[in-house]
Enzyme design. Structure first.
Site, PDB file in Angstrom:
ATOM      1  N   GLY A   1       0.829  -1.323   0.034  1.00  0.00           N
ATOM      2  CA  GLY A   1      -0.047   0.059   0.128  1.00  0.00           C
ATOM      3  C   GLY A   1       0.855   1.475   0.033  1.00  0.00           C
ATOM      4  O   GLY A   1       2.099   1.186   0.133  1.00  0.00           O
TER       5      GLY A   1
ATOM      6  N   ILE B   1       0.022  -6.476  10.970  1.00  0.00           N
ATOM      7  CA  ILE B   1      -1.081  -7.001  11.816  1.00  0.00           C
ATOM      8  C   ILE B   1      -0.629  -8.197  12.743  1.00  0.00           C
ATOM      9  O   ILE B   1      -1.297  -8.693  13.584  1.00  0.00           O
ATOM     10  CB  ILE B   1      -2.320  -7.541  10.685  1.00  0.00           C
ATOM     11  CG1 ILE B   1      -1.727  -8.274   9.594  1.00  0.00           C
ATOM     12  CG2 ILE B   1      -2.958  -6.287  10.093  1.00  0.00           C
ATOM     13  CD1 ILE B   1      -2.666  -9.282   8.909  1.00  0.00           C
TER      14      ILE B   1
ATOM     15  N   GLN C   1      -8.770  -6.184   5.716  1.00  0.00           N
ATOM     16  CA  GLN C   1      -8.445  -6.107   4.184  1.00  0.00           C
ATOM     17  C   GLN C   1      -6.919  -6.567   4.063  1.00  0.00           C
ATOM     18  O   GLN C   1      -6.350  -6.859   3.241  1.00  0.00           O
ATOM     19  CB  GLN C   1      -8.669  -4.585   3.445  1.00  0.00           C
ATOM     20  CG  GLN C   1     -10.043  -4.170   3.385  1.00  0.00           C
ATOM     21  CD  GLN C   1     -10.796  -5.065   2.390  1.00  0.00           C
ATOM     22  OE1 GLN C   1     -10.174  -5.468   1.389  1.00  0.00           O
ATOM     23  NE2 GLN C   1     -11.920  -5.126   2.481  1.00  0.00           N
TER      24      GLN C   1
ATOM     25  N   TYR D   1      -2.703 -19.233  -1.378  1.00  0.00           N
ATOM     26  CA  TYR D   1      -3.715 -17.977  -1.059  1.00  0.00           C
ATOM     27  C   TYR D   1      -5.061 -18.336  -0.778  1.00  0.00           C
ATOM     28  O   TYR D   1      -5.835 -17.641   0.316  1.00  0.00           O
ATOM     29  CB  TYR D   1      -3.612 -17.361  -1.958  1.00  0.00           C
ATOM     30  CG  TYR D   1      -4.442 -15.969  -2.033  1.00  0.00           C
ATOM     31  CD1 TYR D   1      -4.118 -14.901  -1.309  1.00  0.00           C
ATOM     32  CD2 TYR D   1      -5.246 -15.724  -3.256  1.00  0.00           C
ATOM     33  CE1 TYR D   1      -5.095 -13.801  -1.164  1.00  0.00           C
ATOM     34  CE2 TYR D   1      -6.247 -14.827  -3.204  1.00  0.00           C
ATOM     35  CZ  TYR D   1      -6.093 -13.846  -2.263  1.00  0.00           C
ATOM     36  OH  TYR D   1      -6.780 -12.452  -2.152  1.00  0.00           O
TER      37      TYR D   1
END
Ligand SMILES: NC(=O)c1ccc[n+]([C@@H]2O[C@H](COP(=O)([O-])OP(=O)(O)OC[C@H]3O[C@@H](n4cnc5c(N)ncnc54)[C@H](O)[C@@H]3O)[C@@H](O)[C@H]2O)c1
Length: 315
Positions: A36, A52, A72, A140
């Site tokens: 990001g 996180i 997210q 994933y």
């Protein structure tokens, strides 16, 4: 209400943050800025640069006292999950469990989780209903499906409310080329630079392309929807072939692309579309953006350097 958006500096997360700010919510973003960009975070939100998986996450929750969490943040690339399943597991599973621990210890009201069509793998019925078997073909897909099951058990054991949004291929402004809708940014870039594209297979393979603004709206509705502790597909419910996508992009750009066709890639799903009936019924959500219009906006935005995600692997 006070909402934490993990991954709020990312493609989808930053649009979710914008929508929440429009709705007068107080928003905190936790993002380690691995993919990001700081510039994507709405200036009315508070950005905390943190992983996180960090042991400091709980202290942040205790201090901020979040009402809701929209999760997210993730390792989002299928190929990277195959190269480094350990890394995918560390971020997507262990990181999510660290977040869930902070949620339950500080009595968060609800968590909304970004899952994916990749949880289904190769499904027999198209469009795929939520009840279809989960047979992921990548780590994933497996890590996202695993977190969905953690959520169900956290609900059962600790009473933490959740909603899972299984998103189809998301596209729109600020997207990078490594995520599941990455083909659009790659083709847009090639169009802009007047370079040829390579289509693996015959171009008849389909995907369900959903506009990022529609996905952000679904996340906001999921915060307070009456029906919770369930998973919903977020999609258009329609298939678009790569050949059609190229045509629409050419129309949006007013330029013709030179196409090369190559052997289909190992493990690629041929057809994909998610049934969105349940999201219509229980979240009062419908996709609003027509693909041709969304592609036009995306192409215009991706032409502007510096406004888009960090570049990942070629699709
Ligand atoms: N883009 C799609 O087509 C699509 C489809 C289905 C599901 N999803 C899911 O939606 C979510 C958002 O995807 P995106 O396309 O916006 O990806 P993105 O890479 O743009 O956003 C992910 C964000 O999470 C951050 N992040 C990554 N690891 C982190 C960590 N350990 N700690 C804190 N922050 C971290 C990144 O810096 C980035 O800002 C992901 O969970 C993804 O799996 C995306």
């Amino acid at each position: 209400m006070k909402i934490l958006v993990t991954g709020g500096a990312g493609f989808i997360g930053s649009h979710v943050v914008d929508k929440l700010i429009q709705q007068q919510c107080r928003v905190v973003v936790v993002d380690n800025l691995s993919s990001g960009l700081r510039e994507h975070v709405n200036t009315a939100a508070k950005l905390i640069e943190m992983d996180i998986g960090s042991p400091e996450l709980l202290a942040l929750f205790e201090q901020e006292k979040f009402d809701y969490v929209i999760h997210q943040a993730a390792q989002t690339t299928v190929a990277q999950s195959i190269d480094r399943p350990d890394r995918d597991c560390q971020v997507n599973i262990a990181g999510s469990v660290n977040l869930l621990e902070a949620c339950r210890k500080t009595a968060v009201r609800r968590i909304v989780f970004a899952s994916t069509a990749a949880a289904y793998g190769n499904a027999a019925d198209i469009p795929i209903p939520e009840s279809a078997p989960k047979q992921p073909t990548s780590f994933y897909g497996l890590s996202k499906w695993t977190v969905e099951q953690y959520l169900a058990l956290y609900r059962q054991i600790f009473g933490l409310e959740y909603i899972v949004l299984r998103c189809a291929n998301v596209y729109g402004e600020r997207q990078g080329n490594s995520g599941e809708g990455g083909v659009i940014s790659i083709f847009s870039k090639k169009l802009h630079e007047r370079r040829p594209v390579t289509i693996f297979g015959d171009g008849g393979q389909s995907r369900d392309f959903i506009y990022v603004g529609d996905v952000a709206a679904a996340n906001c509705l999921a915060l307070t929807a009456k029906t919770c502790n369930a998973a919903f597909n977020i999609s258009t419910g329609t298939e678009t072939s790569l050949n059609t996508l190229v045509k629409l992009l050419e129309q949006a750009a007013g330029i013709k692309l030179k196409k090369y066709f190559a052997q289909p890639r190992e493990g690629d799903i041929y057809r994909s579309s998610l049934d969105n009936t349940a999201a219509g019924k229980y979240l009062s959500w419908q996709p609003q953006m027509p693909l041709s219009q969304g592609l036009g906006r995306t192409y215009q935005a991706l032409k502007q350097p510096g406004l888009n995600q960090r570049e990942g692997r070629e699709w």
